[in-house]
Design an enzyme around this catalytic site. Sequence first.
Site, PDB file in Angstrom:
ATOM      1  N   LYS A 271      -6.110  15.554 -14.972  1.00  0.00           N
ATOM      2  CA  LYS A 271      -6.408  16.414 -15.901  1.00  0.00           C
ATOM      3  C   LYS A 271      -4.993  16.396 -16.913  1.00  0.00           C
ATOM      4  O   LYS A 271      -4.971  15.457 -17.723  1.00  0.00           O
ATOM      5  CB  LYS A 271      -6.370  17.693 -15.342  1.00  0.00           C
ATOM      6  CG  LYS A 271      -7.704  17.826 -14.356  1.00  0.00           C
ATOM      7  CD  LYS A 271      -9.062  17.436 -14.808  1.00  0.00           C
ATOM      8  CE  LYS A 271     -10.124  17.083 -13.944  1.00  0.00           C
ATOM      9  NZ  LYS A 271     -10.397  17.900 -12.899  1.00  0.00           N
TER      10      LYS A 271
ATOM     11  N   TYR B 198     -12.902  24.863  -6.811  1.00  0.00           N
ATOM     12  CA  TYR B 198     -13.616  23.611  -7.489  1.00  0.00           C
ATOM     13  C   TYR B 198     -14.790  22.935  -6.765  1.00  0.00           C
ATOM     14  O   TYR B 198     -14.564  22.794  -5.499  1.00  0.00           O
ATOM     15  CB  TYR B 198     -12.383  22.476  -7.553  1.00  0.00           C
ATOM     16  CG  TYR B 198     -12.905  21.090  -8.195  1.00  0.00           C
ATOM     17  CD1 TYR B 198     -13.430  20.936  -9.551  1.00  0.00           C
ATOM     18  CD2 TYR B 198     -12.775  19.863  -7.371  1.00  0.00           C
ATOM     19  CE1 TYR B 198     -13.735  19.757  -9.938  1.00  0.00           C
ATOM     20  CE2 TYR B 198     -13.168  18.506  -8.122  1.00  0.00           C
ATOM     21  CZ  TYR B 198     -13.505  18.841  -9.272  1.00  0.00           C
ATOM     22  OH  TYR B 198     -13.895  17.325  -9.734  1.00  0.00           O
TER      23      TYR B 198
ATOM     24  N   ARG C 290       0.808  -1.094   0.113  1.00  0.00           N
ATOM     25  CA  ARG C 290      -0.028   0.111   0.027  1.00  0.00           C
ATOM     26  C   ARG C 290       0.962   1.250  -0.136  1.00  0.00           C
ATOM     27  O   ARG C 290       0.508   2.316  -0.383  1.00  0.00           O
ATOM     28  CB  ARG C 290      -0.822  -0.125   1.197  1.00  0.00           C
ATOM     29  CG  ARG C 290      -2.114   0.717   0.759  1.00  0.00           C
ATOM     30  CD  ARG C 290      -3.095   0.766   2.160  1.00  0.00           C
ATOM     31  NE  ARG C 290      -2.586   0.894   3.257  1.00  0.00           N
ATOM     32  CZ  ARG C 290      -2.902   0.008   4.304  1.00  0.00           C
ATOM     33  NH1 ARG C 290      -3.767  -0.956   4.434  1.00  0.00           N
ATOM     34  NH2 ARG C 290      -2.426   0.229   5.554  1.00  0.00           N
TER      35      ARG C 290
ATOM     36  N   ASP D 271      -4.523  24.857  -5.241  1.00  0.00           N
ATOM     37  CA  ASP D 271      -5.010  23.978  -6.327  1.00  0.00           C
ATOM     38  C   ASP D 271      -4.411  24.557  -7.568  1.00  0.00           C
ATOM     39  O   ASP D 271      -4.915  25.303  -8.242  1.00  0.00           O
ATOM     40  CB  ASP D 271      -6.488  23.714  -6.166  1.00  0.00           C
ATOM     41  CG  ASP D 271      -6.894  22.581  -7.544  1.00  0.00           C
ATOM     42  OD1 ASP D 271      -6.149  22.439  -8.125  1.00  0.00           O
ATOM     43  OD2 ASP D 271      -8.137  22.209  -7.350  1.00  0.00           O
TER      44      ASP D 271
HETATM   45  C1  LIG Z   1     -10.852  17.833 -11.841  1.00  0.00           C
HETATM   46  C2  LIG Z   1     -10.463  18.732 -10.769  1.00  0.00           C
HETATM   47  C3  LIG Z   1     -10.149  18.392  -9.404  1.00  0.00           C
HETATM   48  C4  LIG Z   1     -10.351  17.057  -9.088  1.00  0.00           C
HETATM   49  O1  LIG Z   1      -9.678  15.893  -9.709  1.00  0.00           O
HETATM   50  P1  LIG Z   1     -10.310  14.353  -9.821  1.00  0.00           P
HETATM   51  O2  LIG Z   1      -9.286  13.539 -10.117  1.00  0.00           O
HETATM   52  O3  LIG Z   1     -11.446  14.527 -10.649  1.00  0.00           O
HETATM   53  O4  LIG Z   1     -10.954  14.086  -8.677  1.00  0.00           O
HETATM   54  C5  LIG Z   1      -9.581  19.311  -8.633  1.00  0.00           C
HETATM   55  N1  LIG Z   1      -9.464  20.334  -8.906  1.00  0.00           N
HETATM   56  C6  LIG Z   1      -9.475  21.058 -10.017  1.00  0.00           C
HETATM   57  C7  LIG Z   1      -9.284  22.369 -10.490  1.00  0.00           C
HETATM   58  C8  LIG Z   1     -10.138  20.119 -11.074  1.00  0.00           C
HETATM   59  O5  LIG Z   1     -10.397  20.723 -12.353  1.00  0.00           O
END
Ligand SMILES: *Cc1c(COP(=O)(O)O)cnc(C)c1O
Length: 384
Positions: free
Chosen positions: A200, A102, A49, A175
Amino acid sequence: MDEKTRLIRAGNAPGALAKTVGPPIQRGSTVLLPNAAALYDYGQVTYGRQGLAAQAALQEALAELEDGAGVALYPSGLAALSGALLAVLKAGDEVLVVDNVYVPTRRFCEQVLKRFGVGVSYFDPRQAPEALVGQASPATRLILMESPGSLTLEMQDVGRIAELAKGRGILTACDNTWGAGLLFKPLHHGVDLSIQALTKYVGGHSDAFMGSAAARDPAMVRTLNEGVLHLGWSVSPEDAYLMLRGLRTLPARLEAQGKSALRIAQWLSGRPEIAAVLHPALAADPDHELWKRDFTGAASLFTIALRPAAPAAVDAFLDALELFGLGFSWGGYESLAISCDPQLRSRRFPRDYGGPLVRLHVGLEDADDLIADLRRALAAYSAA
Ligand SMILES: *Cc1c(COP(=O)(O)O)cnc(C)c1O
């Protein structure tokens, strides 16, 4: 030995691995230790893990990208945000969260953090850093930024906020999914936690989930990784491999997609159906100077405000698109579009953007083909 025993032991001792370009995809829950003393040697990996070869290779590469002392991996981008917050917050703390955050992060703050006794309040993304940090209370433990925000693209002066917060003993987190660790380096600007959804741009192919949190302070990296351990999370070696593979082409994809997106944004700015284009790399954007100062390039995600019309016209716009797929997420090689307004309802500081919002993600298709697609959609919008 009996055949049953021989079958259990057969093939268990591969020789040295041939060297490939990527890391081995090493699978395993159990890790076999060399001797009894090693069973409780917490200085080494004793259980799968904790991650094996592919996860370790990805962590090392992401630490290089973020210029951090280390990186914690999470099973999604949202898990990176919730996991990092849980690792550093305790009951009685307060967090200041940017209002254009988000939406699932906001939901986590509202429905989980508050339930565990953490106070949550929101600030206008364009609030001056002095006023923002000035409104912090003695209980404020962390400021969470997202710059630019992934729906409405407002930016913060991240460096100034981090500097002022540090003076008050407040942690900062950003973020940085839009900047992808490449176009903007939060850790260079004094931010404690640089978080991104690898799902992303780093993954880049819309086929795997993962998130990361990076820090410069080795003690903070330990805190993050302990947090992951406490929650029992792990990421698979296959997914770690996919993220590492995506990372290799991240600069090339971002450059091509960012350029294409800016051209399309400029074209859209001149169209009569459009009230505004929310994209910080456009000279007319209110955050353009901040973007120019802090970013080395532009990502390929931006939003348009259509001139006010019936909600059915926005659907007509989206339904007329043939190359842009209708779907959430972004950062992959393909173009996507969504309507945004249902996601703005929870905002504490609503803003008039001039009309209904449609977010566009520009992929690696030819920009002229995408413009032709948008031209068709704008015609459908006007007709509706
Ligand atoms: C998509 C996204 C997230 C979350 O990512 P996931 O892998 O889909 O959980 C967090 N912050 C931003 C700005 C995003 O676009």
